[in-house]
Design a protein around this motif. Structure first.
Motif, PDB file in Angstrom:
ATOM      1  N   ASN A  47       0.475  -0.984   0.279  1.00  0.00           N
ATOM      2  CA  ASN A  47       0.236  -0.181  -0.323  1.00  0.00           C
ATOM      3  C   ASN A  47       1.116   0.908   0.005  1.00  0.00           C
ATOM      4  OD1 ASN A  47      -2.327  -1.822   0.498  1.00  0.00           O
ATOM      5  ND2 ASN A  47      -3.071  -1.349   2.306  1.00  0.00           N
ATOM      6  N   ARG A  48       1.893   0.861   0.845  1.00  0.00           N
ATOM      7  CA  ARG A  48       2.284   2.256   0.990  1.00  0.00           C
ATOM      8  C   ARG A  48       3.598   2.774  -0.582  1.00  0.00           C
ATOM      9  NH1 ARG A  48       6.210   1.370   5.506  1.00  0.00           N
ATOM     10  NH2 ARG A  48       7.763   2.842   5.230  1.00  0.00           N
ATOM     11  N   LEU A  49       3.821   1.470  -0.959  1.00  0.00           N
ATOM     12  CA  LEU A  49       4.857   1.192  -3.049  1.00  0.00           C
ATOM     13  C   LEU A  49       3.592   2.373  -3.723  1.00  0.00           C
ATOM     14  CD1 LEU A  49       7.303   1.076  -3.513  1.00  0.00           C
ATOM     15  CD2 LEU A  49       5.977  -1.415  -4.140  1.00  0.00           C
ATOM     16  N   GLN A  52       2.939   5.500  -3.179  1.00  0.00           N
ATOM     17  CA  GLN A  52       4.208   6.583  -4.175  1.00  0.00           C
ATOM     18  C   GLN A  52       4.147   6.765  -5.943  1.00  0.00           C
ATOM     19  OE1 GLN A  52       5.939   8.917  -2.583  1.00  0.00           O
ATOM     20  NE2 GLN A  52       4.803   7.569  -0.211  1.00  0.00           N
ATOM     21  N   VAL A  53       3.768   5.515  -6.083  1.00  0.00           N
ATOM     22  CA  VAL A  53       3.232   5.432  -6.994  1.00  0.00           C
ATOM     23  C   VAL A  53       2.068   6.158  -8.103  1.00  0.00           C
ATOM     24  CG1 VAL A  53       2.036   3.692  -9.700  1.00  0.00           C
ATOM     25  CG2 VAL A  53       4.197   3.023  -7.730  1.00  0.00           C
ATOM     26  N   ALA A  60       3.313  14.337  -8.913  1.00  0.00           N
ATOM     27  CA  ALA A  60       4.748  14.825  -8.063  1.00  0.00           C
ATOM     28  C   ALA A  60       5.562  13.569  -7.597  1.00  0.00           C
ATOM     29  CB  ALA A  60       3.734  14.833  -6.582  1.00  0.00           C
ATOM     30  N   GLY A  61       7.021  13.688  -7.612  1.00  0.00           N
ATOM     31  CA  GLY A  61       7.914  13.826  -7.723  1.00  0.00           C
ATOM     32  C   GLY A  61       7.822  12.025  -6.198  1.00  0.00           C
ATOM     33  N   SER A  62       8.332  11.243  -6.696  1.00  0.00           N
ATOM     34  CA  SER A  62       8.738  10.063  -5.935  1.00  0.00           C
ATOM     35  C   SER A  62       9.589   9.122  -6.273  1.00  0.00           C
ATOM     36  CB  SER A  62       7.185   9.213  -6.301  1.00  0.00           C
ATOM     37  OG  SER A  62       7.118   8.593  -4.498  1.00  0.00           O
TER      38      SER A  62
END
Ligand SMILES: Nc1ncnc2c1ncn2[C@@H]1O[C@H](COP(=O)(O)OP(=O)(O)O)[C@@H](O)[C@H]1O
Ligand SMILES: [Mg+2]
Length: 80
Positions: A47-49, A52-53, A60-62
């Motif tokens: 979920n965290r990954l 970010q995607v 937004a940068g990630s």
């Protein structure tokens, strides 16, 4: 089959005997390294990954930095 201690987990994990191979699995030529089972116990990390995607898709940068001991499942993420 009871439980056993593994490097990555604080508590012993349950151990199961393999009863049979999964039926109806066809592996296309060239896709031998693809994995056809689901990831186990990584819902919050995935979920965290995904977040970010989504941020990257949104403009937004990630950057994701993945660090872990050998065998913890880093390469597996790319084969999913
Ligand atoms: N959470 C998980 N669920 C299912 N299989 C996993 C999980 N983590 C690792 N594995 C399996 O363990 C093995 C080692 O994982 P791998 O991704 O090669 O580790 P690393 O690249 O971190 O050294 C692979 O067979 C992988 O599919
Ligand atoms: Mg690896």
């Amino acid at each position: 089959m009871g439980s056993m201690a593994v490097k990555s987990e604080e508590k012993p994990v349950p151990v199961y005997r393999v009863l049979s191979a999964k039926e109806g699995v066809s592996v296309p030529f060239g896709a031998e390294r693809r994995i056809y089972s689901s990831m186990v116990g990584r819902d919050s990390e995935l979920n965290r990954l995904e977040l970010q995607v989504m941020k990257a898709i949104d403009g937004a940068g990630s950057v994701v930095n993945m660090i872990g001991e050998a065998g913890i499942g880093k390469s597996r993420l790319w084969l999913n």
